[in-house]
Design a protein around this motif. Structure first.
Motif, PDB file in Angstrom:
ATOM      1  N   VAL A 152      33.642   6.680   8.543  1.00 61.27           N
ATOM      2  CA  VAL A 152      32.862   6.479   8.620  1.00 61.27           C
ATOM      3  C   VAL A 152      32.066   5.841   6.868  1.00 61.27           C
ATOM      4  N   LEU A 153      31.372   5.359   6.784  1.00 61.49           N
ATOM      5  CA  LEU A 153      30.783   4.565   5.676  1.00 61.49           C
ATOM      6  C   LEU A 153      29.929   5.234   5.667  1.00 61.49           C
ATOM      7  N   THR A 154      29.473   5.946   4.104  1.00 62.34           N
ATOM      8  CA  THR A 154      28.462   6.402   4.152  1.00 62.34           C
ATOM      9  C   THR A 154      27.838   6.162   2.635  1.00 62.34           C
ATOM     10  N   ASP A 155      26.223   6.413   2.768  1.00 58.29           N
ATOM     11  CA  ASP A 155      25.587   5.914   1.410  1.00 58.29           C
ATOM     12  C   ASP A 155      25.902   6.629   0.078  1.00 58.29           C
ATOM     13  N   GLY A 156      26.157   6.378  -1.042  1.00 55.03           N
ATOM     14  CA  GLY A 156      25.533   7.111  -1.909  1.00 55.03           C
ATOM     15  C   GLY A 156      26.714   6.341  -3.658  1.00 55.03           C
ATOM     16  N   ASN A 157      27.441   6.882  -4.397  1.00 51.77           N
ATOM     17  CA  ASN A 157      27.548   6.867  -5.644  1.00 51.77           C
ATOM     18  C   ASN A 157      29.180   5.877  -5.134  1.00 51.77           C
ATOM     19  N   ARG A 158      29.393   5.846  -6.418  1.00 54.05           N
ATOM     20  CA  ARG A 158      30.881   5.526  -5.754  1.00 54.05           C
ATOM     21  C   ARG A 158      32.158   6.867  -6.464  1.00 54.05           C
ATOM     22  N   GLY A 159      32.657   7.235  -4.888  1.00 57.97           N
ATOM     23  CA  GLY A 159      33.281   8.470  -5.185  1.00 57.97           C
ATOM     24  C   GLY A 159      34.904   8.243  -4.477  1.00 57.97           C
ATOM     25  N   THR A 160      35.522   9.381  -4.115  1.00 58.93           N
ATOM     26  CA  THR A 160      36.279   9.409  -3.636  1.00 58.93           C
ATOM     27  C   THR A 160      37.089   9.334  -1.953  1.00 58.93           C
ATOM     28  N   LEU A 161      37.785   8.901  -1.568  1.00 57.24           N
ATOM     29  CA  LEU A 161      37.736   9.451   0.034  1.00 57.24           C
ATOM     30  C   LEU A 161      38.009  10.665   0.259  1.00 57.24           C
ATOM     31  N   LYS A 162      37.280  10.917   1.445  1.00 58.49           N
ATOM     32  CA  LYS A 162      37.355  12.312   1.707  1.00 58.49           C
ATOM     33  C   LYS A 162      37.744  12.375   2.879  1.00 58.49           C
ATOM     34  N   LEU A 163      38.617  13.589   3.414  1.00 63.02           N
ATOM     35  CA  LEU A 163      38.486  14.205   4.563  1.00 63.02           C
ATOM     36  C   LEU A 163      37.839  15.357   5.339  1.00 63.02           C
ATOM     37  N   ALA A 164      36.527  15.074   5.967  1.00 61.93           N
ATOM     38  CA  ALA A 164      35.955  15.756   6.344  1.00 61.93           C
ATOM     39  C   ALA A 164      35.755  15.916   7.988  1.00 61.93           C
ATOM     40  N   GLY A 165      36.375  17.495   8.621  1.00 63.24           N
ATOM     41  CA  GLY A 165      35.888  17.489  10.154  1.00 63.24           C
ATOM     42  C   GLY A 165      37.167  16.440  10.501  1.00 63.24           C
ATOM     43  N   GLU A 166      35.940  15.367  11.594  1.00 69.70           N
ATOM     44  CA  GLU A 166      36.616  14.566  12.482  1.00 69.70           C
ATOM     45  C   GLU A 166      37.247  13.540  12.092  1.00 69.70           C
ATOM     46  N   GLN A 167      36.348  12.884  10.770  1.00 67.83           N
ATOM     47  CA  GLN A 167      35.830  12.045  10.061  1.00 67.83           C
ATOM     48  C   GLN A 167      36.853  11.361   8.388  1.00 67.83           C
ATOM     49  N   PHE A 168      36.678  10.261   8.262  1.00 73.00           N
ATOM     50  CA  PHE A 168      37.599   9.597   6.662  1.00 73.00           C
ATOM     51  C   PHE A 168      36.496   9.578   6.222  1.00 73.00           C
ATOM     52  N   GLU A 169      35.276   9.719   4.855  1.00 73.07           N
ATOM     53  CA  GLU A 169      34.389   9.376   4.694  1.00 73.07           C
ATOM     54  C   GLU A 169      34.682   8.857   3.160  1.00 73.07           C
ATOM     55  N   VAL A 170      33.947   7.614   3.358  1.00 69.53           N
ATOM     56  CA  VAL A 170      34.300   6.436   1.748  1.00 69.53           C
ATOM     57  C   VAL A 170      32.979   5.924   2.221  1.00 69.53           C
ATOM     58  N   THR A 171      32.155   5.978   0.881  1.00 67.96           N
ATOM     59  CA  THR A 171      31.505   5.210   0.230  1.00 67.96           C
ATOM     60  C   THR A 171      31.333   3.877   1.168  1.00 67.96           C
ATOM     61  N   LEU A 172      29.690   3.563   0.840  1.00 67.80           N
ATOM     62  CA  LEU A 172      30.224   1.895   1.674  1.00 67.80           C
ATOM     63  C   LEU A 172      30.069   0.726  -0.205  1.00 67.80           C
ATOM     64  N   VAL A 173      30.357   1.550  -0.869  1.00 65.67           N
ATOM     65  CA  VAL A 173      30.276   0.800  -2.449  1.00 65.67           C
ATOM     66  C   VAL A 173      32.156   0.290  -2.497  1.00 65.67           C
ATOM     67  N   ASP A 174      32.219   1.625  -2.267  1.00 64.43           N
ATOM     68  CA  ASP A 174      33.526   1.164  -2.081  1.00 64.43           C
ATOM     69  C   ASP A 174      34.760   0.619  -1.049  1.00 64.43           C
ATOM     70  N   ARG A 175      34.124   0.322  -0.615  1.00 67.19           N
ATOM     71  CA  ARG A 175      34.173  -0.330   1.141  1.00 67.19           C
ATOM     72  C   ARG A 175      35.979  -1.389   0.598  1.00 67.19           C
ATOM     73  N   ASP A 176      35.248  -2.264  -0.507  1.00 68.63           N
ATOM     74  CA  ASP A 176      35.964  -2.968  -0.630  1.00 68.63           C
ATOM     75  C   ASP A 176      37.664  -2.832  -1.532  1.00 68.63           C
ATOM     76  N   ARG A 177      37.429  -1.617  -1.337  1.00 71.22           N
ATOM     77  CA  ARG A 177      38.735  -1.190  -2.512  1.00 71.22           C
ATOM     78  C   ARG A 177      39.257   0.335  -1.371  1.00 71.22           C
ATOM     79  N   GLY A 178      38.889  -0.090   0.030  1.00 67.33           N
ATOM     80  CA  GLY A 178      39.286   0.827   0.955  1.00 67.33           C
ATOM     81  C   GLY A 178      40.919   1.414   1.258  1.00 67.33           C
ATOM     82  N   LYS A 179      41.548  -0.186   1.048  1.00 66.07           N
ATOM     83  CA  LYS A 179      42.950   0.298   1.089  1.00 66.07           C
ATOM     84  C   LYS A 179      43.519   0.790  -0.440  1.00 66.07           C
TER      85      LYS A 179
END
Ligand SMILES: [Zn+2]
Length: 223
Positions: A84-111
């Motif tokens: 799930v891509l979330t709003d917010g500032n650059r952050g780190t990837l986290k596993l929360a419950g049933e989903q991975f969360e990455v902020t939208l602005v980090d999408r280009d460095r998802g890998k």
């Protein structure tokens, strides 16, 4: 098996078949060879091709590249989690419950974020598990190295350095245990001898299902 293959004709004299690293089946044939003789040659080697295609050391089928978009699935210890891509500032990837969360602005460095996350999990998960299994088996080792390995899930050197591909933490724990026991068993038995498999069977009782899982799903771990 509905076998797809590519035919390359040239001035050669006989028909040759190869299975490439990316699992493409390539048939090299003389210019004058008929389509019928090419398909007969392929048919006569079906079993050999089938075995090659299932070689876990081969590159997997090309999967659609990850896009790092909401709804995409990532595996961790055999369980699928949705990104799930979330709003917010650059952050780190986290596993929360049933989903991975990455902020939208980090999408280009998802890998990069996913690789770093998996590598951290692999180190945290594998090191204690290796120590436990090594103690159970009464087998020592010199060093453990968790990193990216090309073509292999794990390997070991005669000097007792065990290397594990970080990608294996995407697989269920029975697969992780099997790979650890497999490499530890090699410290004592370098070849895949009956003694080697006995040792594996004692310490990784689900080794056969683990190996099947890897054969069937291993390509999903490569992205
Ligand atoms: Zn082996």
């Amino acid at each position: 098996m509905n076998l797809q293959y590519e035919i390359i004709r040239s001035a050669r004299k006989s028909i040759g078949i190869t299975v490439e690293r990316d699992r493409r089946v390539v048939v090299r044939a003389p210019h004058q060879a008929s389509d019928q003789s090419v398909s007969a040659a392929v048919a006569s080697r079906r079993f050999w091709i089938w075995q090659k295609l299932r070689d876990p050391n081969k590159y997997p089928d090309p999967l659609p590249a990850k896009e790092y978009v909401t709804g995409e699935t990532f595996l961790y210890l055999g369980q699928p989690y949705t990104l799930v891509l979330t709003d917010g500032n650059r952050g780190t990837l986290k596993l929360a419950g049933e989903q991975f969360e990455v902020t939208l602005v980090d999408r280009d460095r998802g890998k990069e974020l996913f690789k770093a996350w998996y590598l951290g999990q692999a180190r945290a998960c594998l090191n204690p598990r290796i120590a436990t299994l090594a103690a159970e088996m009464g087998i020592g080792y010199r060093r453990i190295c968790v990193r990216e390995l090309r073509y292999r899930w794990a390997s070991c050197t005669p000097g007792g350095t065990l290397s594990f591909n970080w990608r294996i933490v995407q697989a269920p724990m029975i697969v992780v245990d099997y790979l650890i026991v497999h490499e530890l068993a090699h410290v004592r038995e370098p070849n895949h001898s009956p003694e080697f498999w006995n040792l594996v069977a004692v310490h990784a009782p689900s080794w056969a299902s683990a190996r099947d899982w890897l054969k069937q799903n291993g390509s999903w771990l490569e992205w």
